[in-house]
Every structure is written in structure tokens, then in C-alpha cells.
Design a protein around this motif. Sequence first.
Motif, PDB file in Angstrom:
ATOM      1  N   ALA B 184       0.829  -1.208   0.000  1.00  0.00           N
ATOM      2  CA  ALA B 184       0.000   0.000   0.000  1.00  0.00           C
ATOM      3  C   ALA B 184       0.865   1.259   0.000  1.00  0.00           C
ATOM      4  O   ALA B 184       0.581   2.225  -0.731  1.00  0.00           O
ATOM      5  CB  ALA B 184      -0.933  -0.008   1.223  1.00  0.00           C
ATOM      6  N   GLN B 185       1.938   1.239   0.798  1.00  0.00           N
ATOM      7  CA  GLN B 185       2.818   2.415   0.843  1.00  0.00           C
ATOM      8  C   GLN B 185       3.535   2.628  -0.491  1.00  0.00           C
ATOM      9  O   GLN B 185       3.684   3.758  -0.957  1.00  0.00           O
ATOM     10  CB  GLN B 185       3.852   2.241   1.963  1.00  0.00           C
ATOM     11  CG  GLN B 185       3.246   2.353   3.364  1.00  0.00           C
ATOM     12  CD  GLN B 185       4.233   1.948   4.449  1.00  0.00           C
ATOM     13  OE1 GLN B 185       4.942   0.957   4.316  1.00  0.00           O
ATOM     14  NE2 GLN B 185       4.287   2.721   5.529  1.00  0.00           N
ATOM     15  N   ALA B 186       3.973   1.525  -1.085  1.00  0.00           N
ATOM     16  CA  ALA B 186       4.651   1.636  -2.386  1.00  0.00           C
ATOM     17  C   ALA B 186       3.691   2.192  -3.432  1.00  0.00           C
ATOM     18  O   ALA B 186       4.047   3.066  -4.236  1.00  0.00           O
ATOM     19  CB  ALA B 186       5.176   0.267  -2.821  1.00  0.00           C
ATOM     20  N   GLY B 214       0.236  -7.177  -5.773  1.00  0.00           N
ATOM     21  CA  GLY B 214       0.916  -7.085  -4.490  1.00  0.00           C
ATOM     22  C   GLY B 214       1.217  -8.488  -3.993  1.00  0.00           C
ATOM     23  O   GLY B 214       0.362  -9.378  -4.094  1.00  0.00           O
ATOM     24  N   LEU B 215       2.419  -8.703  -3.502  1.00  0.00           N
ATOM     25  CA  LEU B 215       2.798 -10.037  -3.021  1.00  0.00           C
ATOM     26  C   LEU B 215       3.373  -9.922  -1.609  1.00  0.00           C
ATOM     27  O   LEU B 215       4.196  -9.043  -1.350  1.00  0.00           O
ATOM     28  CB  LEU B 215       3.844 -10.672  -3.939  1.00  0.00           C
ATOM     29  CG  LEU B 215       3.511 -10.702  -5.447  1.00  0.00           C
ATOM     30  CD1 LEU B 215       4.269  -9.606  -6.181  1.00  0.00           C
ATOM     31  CD2 LEU B 215       3.816 -12.059  -6.050  1.00  0.00           C
ATOM     32  N   ALA B 216       2.934 -10.798  -0.733  1.00  0.00           N
ATOM     33  CA  ALA B 216       3.435 -10.769   0.646  1.00  0.00           C
ATOM     34  C   ALA B 216       3.828 -12.175   1.081  1.00  0.00           C
ATOM     35  O   ALA B 216       3.125 -13.145   0.802  1.00  0.00           O
ATOM     36  CB  ALA B 216       2.370 -10.204   1.589  1.00  0.00           C
ATOM     37  N   LEU B 233      -4.609  -1.166  -4.840  1.00  0.00           N
ATOM     38  CA  LEU B 233      -3.524  -1.684  -3.998  1.00  0.00           C
ATOM     39  C   LEU B 233      -3.074  -0.659  -2.948  1.00  0.00           C
ATOM     40  O   LEU B 233      -2.535  -1.024  -1.913  1.00  0.00           O
ATOM     41  CB  LEU B 233      -2.338  -2.122  -4.853  1.00  0.00           C
ATOM     42  CG  LEU B 233      -2.554  -3.382  -5.699  1.00  0.00           C
ATOM     43  CD1 LEU B 233      -1.237  -3.848  -6.305  1.00  0.00           C
ATOM     44  CD2 LEU B 233      -3.159  -4.534  -4.881  1.00  0.00           C
ATOM     45  N   ALA B 234      -3.341   0.622  -3.235  1.00  0.00           N
ATOM     46  CA  ALA B 234      -2.940   1.665  -2.280  1.00  0.00           C
ATOM     47  C   ALA B 234      -3.719   1.561  -0.979  1.00  0.00           C
ATOM     48  O   ALA B 234      -3.335   2.151   0.032  1.00  0.00           O
ATOM     49  CB  ALA B 234      -3.118   3.049  -2.908  1.00  0.00           C
ATOM     50  N   SER B 235      -4.805   0.805  -0.984  1.00  0.00           N
ATOM     51  CA  SER B 235      -5.558   0.649   0.268  1.00  0.00           C
ATOM     52  C   SER B 235      -5.672  -0.811   0.701  1.00  0.00           C
ATOM     53  O   SER B 235      -6.523  -1.155   1.515  1.00  0.00           O
ATOM     54  CB  SER B 235      -6.946   1.273   0.125  1.00  0.00           C
ATOM     55  OG  SER B 235      -7.628   0.682  -0.959  1.00  0.00           O
ATOM     56  N   CYS B 236      -4.815  -1.668   0.181  1.00  0.00           N
ATOM     57  CA  CYS B 236      -4.895  -3.080   0.570  1.00  0.00           C
ATOM     58  C   CYS B 236      -4.046  -3.346   1.811  1.00  0.00           C
ATOM     59  O   CYS B 236      -3.098  -2.625   2.100  1.00  0.00           O
ATOM     60  CB  CYS B 236      -4.447  -3.983  -0.568  1.00  0.00           C
ATOM     61  SG  CYS B 236      -2.664  -3.990  -0.863  1.00  0.00           S
ATOM     62  N   ASP B 237      -4.402  -4.380   2.544  1.00  0.00           N
ATOM     63  CA  ASP B 237      -3.619  -4.786   3.706  1.00  0.00           C
ATOM     64  C   ASP B 237      -3.230  -6.248   3.510  1.00  0.00           C
ATOM     65  O   ASP B 237      -4.054  -7.145   3.622  1.00  0.00           O
ATOM     66  CB  ASP B 237      -4.441  -4.614   4.981  1.00  0.00           C
ATOM     67  CG  ASP B 237      -3.682  -5.078   6.221  1.00  0.00           C
ATOM     68  OD1 ASP B 237      -2.489  -5.456   6.086  1.00  0.00           O
ATOM     69  OD2 ASP B 237      -4.273  -5.080   7.316  1.00  0.00           O
ATOM     70  N   LEU B 238      -1.973  -6.479   3.210  1.00  0.00           N
ATOM     71  CA  LEU B 238      -1.520  -7.842   2.933  1.00  0.00           C
ATOM     72  C   LEU B 238      -0.809  -8.475   4.131  1.00  0.00           C
ATOM     73  O   LEU B 238      -0.196  -9.524   4.001  1.00  0.00           O
ATOM     74  CB  LEU B 238      -0.601  -7.853   1.705  1.00  0.00           C
ATOM     75  CG  LEU B 238      -1.184  -7.267   0.403  1.00  0.00           C
ATOM     76  CD1 LEU B 238      -0.210  -7.459  -0.755  1.00  0.00           C
ATOM     77  CD2 LEU B 238      -2.518  -7.913   0.061  1.00  0.00           C
ATOM     78  N   GLY B 239      -0.880  -7.820   5.291  1.00  0.00           N
ATOM     79  CA  GLY B 239      -0.270  -8.415   6.489  1.00  0.00           C
ATOM     80  C   GLY B 239       1.223  -8.158   6.588  1.00  0.00           C
ATOM     81  O   GLY B 239       1.752  -7.239   5.962  1.00  0.00           O
ATOM     82  N   GLY B 240       1.882  -9.001   7.372  1.00  0.00           N
ATOM     83  CA  GLY B 240       3.290  -8.801   7.731  1.00  0.00           C
ATOM     84  C   GLY B 240       4.264  -8.905   6.576  1.00  0.00           C
ATOM     85  O   GLY B 240       3.888  -9.215   5.447  1.00  0.00           O
ATOM     86  N   PRO B 241       5.559  -8.600   6.853  1.00  0.00           N
ATOM     87  CA  PRO B 241       6.586  -8.598   5.805  1.00  0.00           C
ATOM     88  C   PRO B 241       6.885 -10.012   5.301  1.00  0.00           C
ATOM     89  O   PRO B 241       6.510 -10.968   5.956  1.00  0.00           O
ATOM     90  CB  PRO B 241       7.793  -8.004   6.517  1.00  0.00           C
ATOM     91  CG  PRO B 241       7.597  -8.322   7.970  1.00  0.00           C
ATOM     92  CD  PRO B 241       6.104  -8.327   8.179  1.00  0.00           C
ATOM     93  N   LEU B 242       7.609 -10.100   4.186  1.00  0.00           N
ATOM     94  CA  LEU B 242       8.061  -9.062   3.280  1.00  0.00           C
ATOM     95  C   LEU B 242       7.076  -8.858   2.159  1.00  0.00           C
ATOM     96  O   LEU B 242       6.442  -9.812   1.725  1.00  0.00           O
ATOM     97  CB  LEU B 242       9.405  -9.479   2.664  1.00  0.00           C
ATOM     98  CG  LEU B 242      10.538  -9.720   3.641  1.00  0.00           C
ATOM     99  CD1 LEU B 242      11.786 -10.162   2.908  1.00  0.00           C
ATOM    100  CD2 LEU B 242      10.832  -8.419   4.406  1.00  0.00           C
ATOM    101  N   HIS B 243       7.013  -7.635   1.664  1.00  0.00           N
ATOM    102  CA  HIS B 243       6.129  -7.327   0.550  1.00  0.00           C
ATOM    103  C   HIS B 243       6.939  -7.026  -0.715  1.00  0.00           C
ATOM    104  O   HIS B 243       8.060  -6.541  -0.637  1.00  0.00           O
ATOM    105  CB  HIS B 243       5.292  -6.082   0.866  1.00  0.00           C
ATOM    106  CG  HIS B 243       4.223  -6.318   1.895  1.00  0.00           C
ATOM    107  ND1 HIS B 243       3.154  -5.473   2.054  1.00  0.00           N
ATOM    108  CD2 HIS B 243       4.056  -7.315   2.799  1.00  0.00           C
ATOM    109  CE1 HIS B 243       2.378  -5.932   3.032  1.00  0.00           C
ATOM    110  NE2 HIS B 243       2.909  -7.040   3.505  1.00  0.00           N
ATOM    111  N   SER B 244       6.339  -7.302  -1.870  1.00  0.00           N
ATOM    112  CA  SER B 244       6.878  -6.764  -3.125  1.00  0.00           C
ATOM    113  C   SER B 244       5.709  -6.494  -4.060  1.00  0.00           C
ATOM    114  O   SER B 244       4.565  -6.889  -3.780  1.00  0.00           O
ATOM    115  CB  SER B 244       7.918  -7.694  -3.755  1.00  0.00           C
ATOM    116  OG  SER B 244       7.552  -9.029  -3.653  1.00  0.00           O
TER     117      SER B 244
END
Lengths: 281, 281
Positions: B184-186, B214-216, B233-244
Motif C-alpha cells: 500500500a505504501q509503495a 501485491g505479493l506478501a 492496492l494503495a488501500s490493501c492490507d496484505l499483512g506482515g513482511p516481506l512485501h513486493s
Amino acid sequence: MLYLIGLGLGDVKDITVKGLEIVRQCSRVYLEAYTSILTVGKEALEEYYGRELLLADRDMVEQQADEILKGADVSDVAFLVVGDPFGATTHSDLVLRALNAGIQYRVIHNASIMNAVGCCGLQLYNFGETVSIVFWTDTWRPESFYDKIKKNRDMGLHTLCLLPIPSLSRGRKIYEPPRYMTVAQAAEELLEILQNRRDRGEELAMTEDTVCVGLARIGAEDQTIRSGTLQELASCDLGGPLHSMIISGHLHPLEVDMLKLFSGPERLKTLKMTDSSTYVS
Amino acid sequence: MLYLIGLGLGDVKDITVKGLEIVRQCSRVYLEAYTSILTVGKEALEEYYGRELLLADRDMVEQQADEILKGADVSDVAFLVVGDPFGATTHSDLVLRALNAGIQYRVIHNASIMNAVGCCGLQLYNFGETVSIVFWTDTWRPESFYDKIKKNRDMGLHTLCLLPIPSLSRGRKIYEPPRYMTVAQAAEELLEILQNRRDRGEELAMTEDTVCVGLARIGAEDQTIRSGTLQELASCDLGGPLHSMIISGHLHPLEVDMLKLFSGPERLKTLKMTDSSTYVS
């Protein structure tokens, strides 16, 4: 559950611990036999896994996927792929068919040639689009891969060239001797393209002296990496399959230091660069 | 011998059988602790391997490599890296130091994010240059990654965006809270760049409706993949790291079918495309 399991690149022990545990508890285990090959055969895998492997050729995966998926809604079926299941060839079609039939799937990843080439020291995030080189015939001599290399080089990026591998699937119906392309053969085609383009007065994206890397049997005990000019690679012998080749783009000093490891002792000291990716002897 | 061993991406059992055997017989085992992280910690690895792990932070690898290499000419030392040893970060420097000291090395490959992203169904050979996105500050807001995405999209290629991961090494000397960037931040940074470029009258290479992925925690049991527009994707929550994150280029129909698996049930049927990589709702 359908498990798509990557076997890595070398021998029986390149499977992950997780992958091996799953293989040993599945009710049927298929070995995908047309995308790539390991340095060991089906028998060695069967002995190590303690399981019989069912060979899945291209026809079977494309036309008889139902057979592979049979019963996978109530038991576990493994589908083994050399490298990674979503590496150079994806198995999206099998995944979609499974989901359509109400079967869940899971991927067990492993190294593929797409990331293992990093071992030559060229950084993966400096690669552009990957290209496939094909065997030319008398009448079919496509040059499109050169145009992709050109685009990558224009941006300073390296190009991974995937070379043809022995076809283990088609040979049964139409006779076609199993053959793979060597780095030397790939370099030869590229040299001919350069000459063609030069004859047409085109500005070249690379020359006979551009730094290239030949890679053979990456991940196996006897892997071989050779760096040199394109011209030099056209006469190198890197041994048995599988081969792949990299055309360099802009080279970072640390990348050059790594490539020197693979240029042969006689060149180690004389290697110079005129620009970031051209040797002078 | 210095062994550089990839651990894969998920948990303790993603190491290869070959890698595990080597870890268990080496005299010292280092865990590289700054490039990436597994979903399990050092303690879980130590318990599974039955070995004590020595944490190698960035300072150690860069400044005290001699300590890591000590005795590796007469005994075996393992250097463990999450993913593949030559994946997103290469360890060329350590290899060159080893060879300089007369120590041989060997690489045990594994999956890295660079090839495992193929599991979303986008084909690896349709990716262009990989980009890294950084955390913006009030005064440092680089947009160069957008220009690379633009070049890739102009050629119809997908772009893998690597996002910052928690820094486990620098924190000891200079206080810096461990943080990772979410998809979301990216996406937010990218949206802001699009607006900036639009304000300047630039022709855009993508829009808020471009298909992104988005991949987590790829490779882990609880991996999450979400496809949607950049705006979504700017408002999605995919949980903990790592994201790409992936910005799509030209999409093949089979790639679209795979992406639909990850767009959430409410969009599965309404998904349409105006061109090869833009949704309309």
C-alpha cells in the motif's frame, strides 16, 4: 491437493526438505519431462525418493491434464518440475484446470536458471528482458532475439539467453534427434546476425568483442562458467547440457572482478576494457 | 571450503537437502542477517539444523570478512542467505575475498524473490529491469524508479518492485526503528509520482487503473497475492513482511486468467480490460 514442486538444477539432493517430505507422502508423483533436465535421470530420482515417478510429457500435460489431476481433490498429487514450477515455463494452465475442478494447489519453489545465473557475478536486477535463441534452419533464421538484446544494451542491461534443450516429448511421435544448443552455437548465430546488420549499414548494439558469459550445468557439481568476448565464446567447449549465455550490458567494477574469475588464466591479467563492456586484448 | 547456501523464502524446511547436509557438517555456520528475512527466526533455524548460528550483519560481512573466512582453507564454513546467495543482493565481495585467501567456494542455490514471483502467473521472461522503491522523507523523494517502470512498460514488460525490508544491522549503532514497506505504501508513492508527472504535462506510462500485483510472504504457508488496479492496492492490507509489487506490462490472456485468481471474489466476474493492462470496473 496438487503440489507443484521445484527440483532445482543439479541432482537428487537439490529438492528442498519440504518438497521431499511432500513427494514421499503423495499418492501419485509426476515428473514433468519437457521443460528442462537434471544432470541425473528419472531412475536416480526414483531411487532417492523411494517412489515411482510417472513421466509427464508435453502432450500429457496439455491434453490429458485430467489424468494428472484425478483424485487430487481427496488425495495429494505431486507434479515435479526441474528448476522452479514458475521459472522459464509456467504451469498456469495446470493450476487453472485444477482450480476449475475444485482442487487446491500449492507451489514449493526452488532455484531456476532465471535466478541461478547470478552466480557468475552479474547482478540480477541489472538484467533486462530474457530472450530465447532457436536453432536456425536453412530457411528459418529469425533475428528477433538480437533486437531484444539491443534494447537491453541500449539501457545498459544484461541479457540472459535461454538455449534450446533436448526435446524429450515430441520425439515419440515425430522423429527428431534429441539435441541441445551449445554456447558456441548460440554465439555463432549472433556473430552472423552482427555481420548481416553490418552489411545493411545498421549501427550495432554490440560487437564481436562484447563481453559475454557462457554457462553450463549451473547448480551441478561440474558446472562451468566461461567469460570472454562473443568471438571467443563461439569456439568454446563447455561440455554437456544445459547451456545458457549472457550478453553483458553496462558492467559494474565488482561484476568485472567476478567475470575475471571465469575468463581463463591466460586472460586474467591482460583483460582490459575500452568501455564498460568491451574487451581489448 | 566456503559454502554460500540459499535458504529459500519460507521456513526452516525450505533449505535443500544438499544445503542441510552441508550445514550439519560445517565447522562454523553464519546467518546473513541484513538482506532478507524468513518467516521464522534464528532460533527456529538453530533448533532444526541442530547447529548454533553466528549472526553476520552488514558491518561484519563488509569489514570483518576475515573472521568469517578464518580457517575455511582447512575446514568448511557455511554462510547462509535467505533466498538465493546471488539473488537480490550478491555476495561477490565475500567470494572474491575467499579466493584471494586461497579458499575455494561453492554455491547451493535456492528460490529467491527474483524467480518466485512467477507464482502470480506473470511470466518471468516478460519482466524488464527490476526496480527498488525507497522510503521517501520530507526532503528526499526520488522518482527514478518510475522512469524505469516507464521504460519497461514502453516495451510491454512487467516490472518487479523490491520494497525496503527491516534493517537488522544498522540499528545497533544508529537508532532506526525496524520497518518494512507495505504494498500500500509503495502504491501511494507511485500514485503521487503519477500526479506530479501529470501536473507537469508529461505523457504517462501508466495510470491509477493499471493492473498491479501485491505479493506478501511469498513461499510461506500464509503467502498472500492481490491483483488489482494501482489505486486499489494503495488501500490493501496484505499483512506482515516481506512485501513486493509488480507493475504489469502487456498481459497475455493466460496471465490475465491467473491474475483473476488474486483479485478477490467481488471482482472476478466484473474484471474487464480496456487495453492489455488496464482494468475498467
